[in-house]
Design a protein around this motif. Sequence first.
Motif, PDB file in Angstrom:
ATOM      1  N   PHE A  40       1.738  49.293  16.055  1.00 24.11           N
ATOM      2  CA  PHE A  40       2.845  49.461  15.114  1.00 24.11           C
ATOM      3  C   PHE A  40       4.123  48.802  15.625  1.00 24.11           C
ATOM      4  CE2 PHE A  40       0.078  52.945  13.642  1.00 24.11           C
ATOM      5  CZ  PHE A  40       0.005  52.587  12.306  1.00 24.11           C
ATOM      6  N   GLN A  41       4.373  48.867  16.929  1.00 27.38           N
ATOM      7  CA  GLN A  41       5.539  48.181  17.484  1.00 27.38           C
ATOM      8  C   GLN A  41       5.467  46.678  17.193  1.00 27.38           C
ATOM      9  OE1 GLN A  41       5.449  49.100  21.647  1.00 27.38           O
ATOM     10  NE2 GLN A  41       6.008  51.254  21.366  1.00 27.38           N
ATOM     11  N   THR A  42       4.312  46.092  17.479  1.00 22.76           N
ATOM     12  CA  THR A  42       4.153  44.644  17.314  1.00 22.76           C
ATOM     13  C   THR A  42       4.202  44.255  15.843  1.00 22.76           C
ATOM     14  OG1 THR A  42       2.709  44.705  19.255  1.00 22.76           O
ATOM     15  CG2 THR A  42       2.772  42.657  18.008  1.00 22.76           C
ATOM     16  N   LEU A  43       3.551  45.051  14.996  1.00 23.99           N
ATOM     17  CA  LEU A  43       3.552  44.774  13.560  1.00 23.99           C
ATOM     18  C   LEU A  43       4.964  44.797  12.997  1.00 23.99           C
ATOM     19  CD1 LEU A  43       2.171  44.462  10.772  1.00 23.99           C
ATOM     20  CD2 LEU A  43       1.955  46.965  10.731  1.00 23.99           C
ATOM     21  N   LEU A  73       4.169  57.228  13.973  1.00 22.45           N
ATOM     22  CA  LEU A  73       3.794  57.978  15.171  1.00 22.45           C
ATOM     23  C   LEU A  73       3.526  59.442  14.846  1.00 22.45           C
ATOM     24  CD1 LEU A  73       4.432  55.423  16.744  1.00 22.45           C
ATOM     25  CD2 LEU A  73       5.830  56.792  18.309  1.00 22.45           C
ATOM     26  N   ALA A  74       4.300  60.004  13.917  1.00 23.91           N
ATOM     27  CA  ALA A  74       4.067  61.394  13.522  1.00 23.91           C
ATOM     28  C   ALA A  74       2.704  61.535  12.855  1.00 23.91           C
ATOM     29  CB  ALA A  74       5.175  61.857  12.569  1.00 23.91           C
ATOM     30  N   GLY A  75       2.367  60.578  12.004  1.00 23.16           N
ATOM     31  CA  GLY A  75       1.075  60.617  11.339  1.00 23.16           C
ATOM     32  C   GLY A  75      -0.083  60.411  12.301  1.00 23.16           C
ATOM     33  N   MET A  76       0.112  59.532  13.279  1.00 24.21           N
ATOM     34  CA  MET A  76      -0.938  59.257  14.258  1.00 24.21           C
ATOM     35  C   MET A  76      -1.130  60.430  15.224  1.00 24.21           C
ATOM     36  SD  MET A  76      -2.122  56.099  13.821  1.00 24.21           S
ATOM     37  CE  MET A  76      -1.865  56.118  12.052  1.00 24.21           C
ATOM     38  N   SER A  77      -0.052  61.131  15.521  1.00 22.88           N
ATOM     39  CA  SER A  77      -0.112  62.181  16.548  1.00 22.88           C
ATOM     40  C   SER A  77      -0.903  63.401  16.103  1.00 22.88           C
ATOM     41  CB  SER A  77       1.309  62.613  16.921  1.00 22.88           C
ATOM     42  OG  SER A  77       1.891  63.350  15.862  1.00 22.88           O
ATOM     43  N   PRO A 118      14.371  61.881  14.867  1.00 20.49           N
ATOM     44  CA  PRO A 118      14.385  60.887  15.953  1.00 20.49           C
ATOM     45  C   PRO A 118      13.368  61.261  17.024  1.00 20.49           C
ATOM     46  CG  PRO A 118      16.619  61.499  15.349  1.00 20.49           C
ATOM     47  CD  PRO A 118      15.705  62.450  14.617  1.00 20.49           C
ATOM     48  N   LEU A 119      12.832  60.263  17.693  1.00 19.44           N
ATOM     49  CA  LEU A 119      11.850  60.510  18.738  1.00 19.44           C
ATOM     50  C   LEU A 119      12.520  61.162  19.944  1.00 19.44           C
ATOM     51  CD1 LEU A 119       9.898  57.120  18.475  1.00 19.44           C
ATOM     52  CD2 LEU A 119       9.334  59.319  17.422  1.00 19.44           C
ATOM     53  N   GLY A 120      11.749  61.889  20.713  1.00 24.37           N
ATOM     54  CA  GLY A 120      12.300  62.608  21.861  1.00 24.37           C
ATOM     55  C   GLY A 120      12.711  61.681  22.993  1.00 24.37           C
ATOM     56  N   GLU A 121      13.287  62.283  24.025  1.00 24.69           N
ATOM     57  CA  GLU A 121      13.789  61.504  25.165  1.00 24.69           C
ATOM     58  C   GLU A 121      12.694  60.708  25.860  1.00 24.69           C
ATOM     59  OE1 GLU A 121      15.843  64.019  27.846  1.00 24.69           O
ATOM     60  OE2 GLU A 121      17.390  64.614  26.403  1.00 24.69           O
ATOM     61  N   LEU A 122      11.478  61.227  25.854  1.00 26.86           N
ATOM     62  CA  LEU A 122      10.381  60.564  26.563  1.00 26.86           C
ATOM     63  C   LEU A 122       9.666  59.529  25.695  1.00 26.86           C
ATOM     64  CD1 LEU A 122       8.847  63.682  28.369  1.00 26.86           C
ATOM     65  CD2 LEU A 122      10.505  62.031  29.260  1.00 26.86           C
ATOM     66  N   GLU A 123      10.081  59.413  24.430  1.00 28.97           N
ATOM     67  CA  GLU A 123       9.416  58.496  23.498  1.00 28.97           C
ATOM     68  C   GLU A 123      10.437  57.479  22.977  1.00 28.97           C
ATOM     69  OE1 GLU A 123       6.571  56.701  22.283  1.00 28.97           O
ATOM     70  OE2 GLU A 123       5.826  58.761  22.410  1.00 28.97           O
ATOM     71  N   PRO A 124      10.386  56.222  23.439  1.00 28.03           N
ATOM     72  CA  PRO A 124      11.369  55.225  23.003  1.00 28.03           C
ATOM     73  C   PRO A 124      11.286  54.953  21.502  1.00 28.03           C
ATOM     74  CG  PRO A 124      10.099  54.459  24.913  1.00 28.03           C
ATOM     75  CD  PRO A 124       9.401  55.673  24.388  1.00 28.03           C
ATOM     76  N   GLU A 125      12.447  54.720  20.910  1.00 25.94           N
ATOM     77  CA  GLU A 125      12.501  54.300  19.513  1.00 25.94           C
ATOM     78  C   GLU A 125      12.085  52.829  19.416  1.00 25.94           C
ATOM     79  OE1 GLU A 125      13.326  56.093  16.862  1.00 25.94           O
ATOM     80  OE2 GLU A 125      14.332  57.869  17.667  1.00 25.94           O
ATOM     81  N   LEU A 126      11.797  52.378  18.198  1.00 27.85           N
ATOM     82  CA  LEU A 126      11.481  50.973  17.987  1.00 27.85           C
ATOM     83  C   LEU A 126      12.744  50.145  18.215  1.00 27.85           C
ATOM     84  CD1 LEU A 126       9.383  48.844  16.912  1.00 27.85           C
ATOM     85  CD2 LEU A 126      10.460  49.176  14.674  1.00 27.85           C
ATOM     86  N   GLU A 127      12.650  49.175  19.099  1.00 28.36           N
ATOM     87  CA  GLU A 127      13.801  48.315  19.394  1.00 28.36           C
ATOM     88  C   GLU A 127      13.631  46.968  18.710  1.00 28.36           C
ATOM     89  OE1 GLU A 127      14.702  47.954  23.501  1.00 28.36           O
ATOM     90  OE2 GLU A 127      14.853  50.113  23.858  1.00 28.36           O
ATOM     91  N   LEU A 128      14.602  46.616  17.871  1.00 26.04           N
ATOM     92  CA  LEU A 128      14.609  45.337  17.167  1.00 26.04           C
ATOM     93  C   LEU A 128      15.847  44.548  17.578  1.00 26.04           C
ATOM     94  CD1 LEU A 128      13.648  46.692  13.633  1.00 26.04           C
ATOM     95  CD2 LEU A 128      12.150  45.430  15.187  1.00 26.04           C
ATOM     96  N   PRO A 129      15.755  43.218  17.639  1.00 21.11           N
ATOM     97  CA  PRO A 129      16.889  42.395  18.103  1.00 21.11           C
ATOM     98  C   PRO A 129      17.959  42.224  17.030  1.00 21.11           C
ATOM     99  CG  PRO A 129      15.043  40.982  17.518  1.00 21.11           C
ATOM    100  CD  PRO A 129      14.558  42.408  17.359  1.00 21.11           C
TER     101      PRO A 129
END
Length: 404
Positions: A121-124, A338-342, A385-396
């Motif tokens: 999902f990150q790459t997509l 991620l919520a759906g996958m988890s 928002p995702l928790g501290e241990l789970e990075p958000e999606l980073e876009l440039p």
Amino acid sequence: MMQRFKGLIKLKQARNGLLSYQRNFSALPYDAQYDDPQDQVLVEGRAKSRAAILNRPASRNALTIPMVARLKRLYESWEENHDIGFVLMKGSGKAFCSGSDVISLCELLNEGKMEECKTYFQTLYKFVYLQATYLKPNVAILDGFTMGSGAGIAVPGMFRVATNKTVFAHPEAQIGFHPDAGASFYLSRLPGYLGEYLALTGDKLNGVEMIACGLASHYALHERLDLIEERLGKLITDEATVIETSLAQYGDLVYPDKTSVLYKIETIDKCFSHDTVEEIVDALENEAANSYNEWCKNAISKIKEASPLSLKVTLHSIREGRFQSLDQCLAREYRMSLAGMSKRVSNDFCEGVRARLVDKDFAPKWDPPSLEEVSKDMVDGYFFPLGELEPELELPTALREPYI
């Protein structure tokens, strides 16, 4: 009515600067001969351009982790190559792209490989953002099935060529997921409440309808595609206007026929403008009772086939998308995916894939089983928002700004 629709289209295009069948995800045989990522995405070199060819025809070019990674690498390298003026993407066989290979994703989840799903999902989503911010003209030939994330990798691009073979749909709610890969951005910007209708029912649009509502930029007959590609292949240019002229040269001026769902835009707005899925269903039922409208009954039937949780999550996503930029939509959709996958709220995604694409009994056991049992907390859990241990999606976003 169509005059009103055309006015909405012009307003939408002016605002945005614009000049993704339940079996069509990945229910077909696995492409064993295309295990090599280079075989899954072929490359054609032209005089001043390159073409990426999605090449899993037996699976209707459903996207895999290696495919989206290769597409992203190719497009990044082509953008930096001064010898390449523009790029093109198309599919092999009878599809452009039928969406994500959801069977493979469920297999990864069942094997405990959540990190690989996250990578997909990150790459997509990063590739979708790359398409929307691409510095060179880019063309997508949407010939055949263009569904789910298969639409997501094309619609943000500059030129989208639909044909008389195009079938566009977002049937994710019917398999317990949500329209993603930027869908909450572009569906929410369709005229009226057409986006809500398409997302909740999973109904299809043809190529002519895609042109009419702005999802495609050009229309051409399937039989003319060879001529179009031959013409584009000979171009020595990086000018979008030159490419636009070449596409228009082989294009056709078309209008939806009288049976098109676009002629029902007033009824769609009346029913799908409500705040909740329950109210939408009630409005459709009232409309069906008062007008004996078969279309309303079909819409109700399609909605009731879908995951109740996915319906509520999807509606909330489209409504939020109306007020968000593309990068904000992608970041939110990443949280939702991620919520759906988890499976922390529900296992509807894998259950929907099982029922519709694997066992094909078409009898999913949704959890919760009804709209009334889907709580606000369940829906909200997809948007936090995702928790501290789970990075958000980073876009440039600081370096690349979408032109849509």
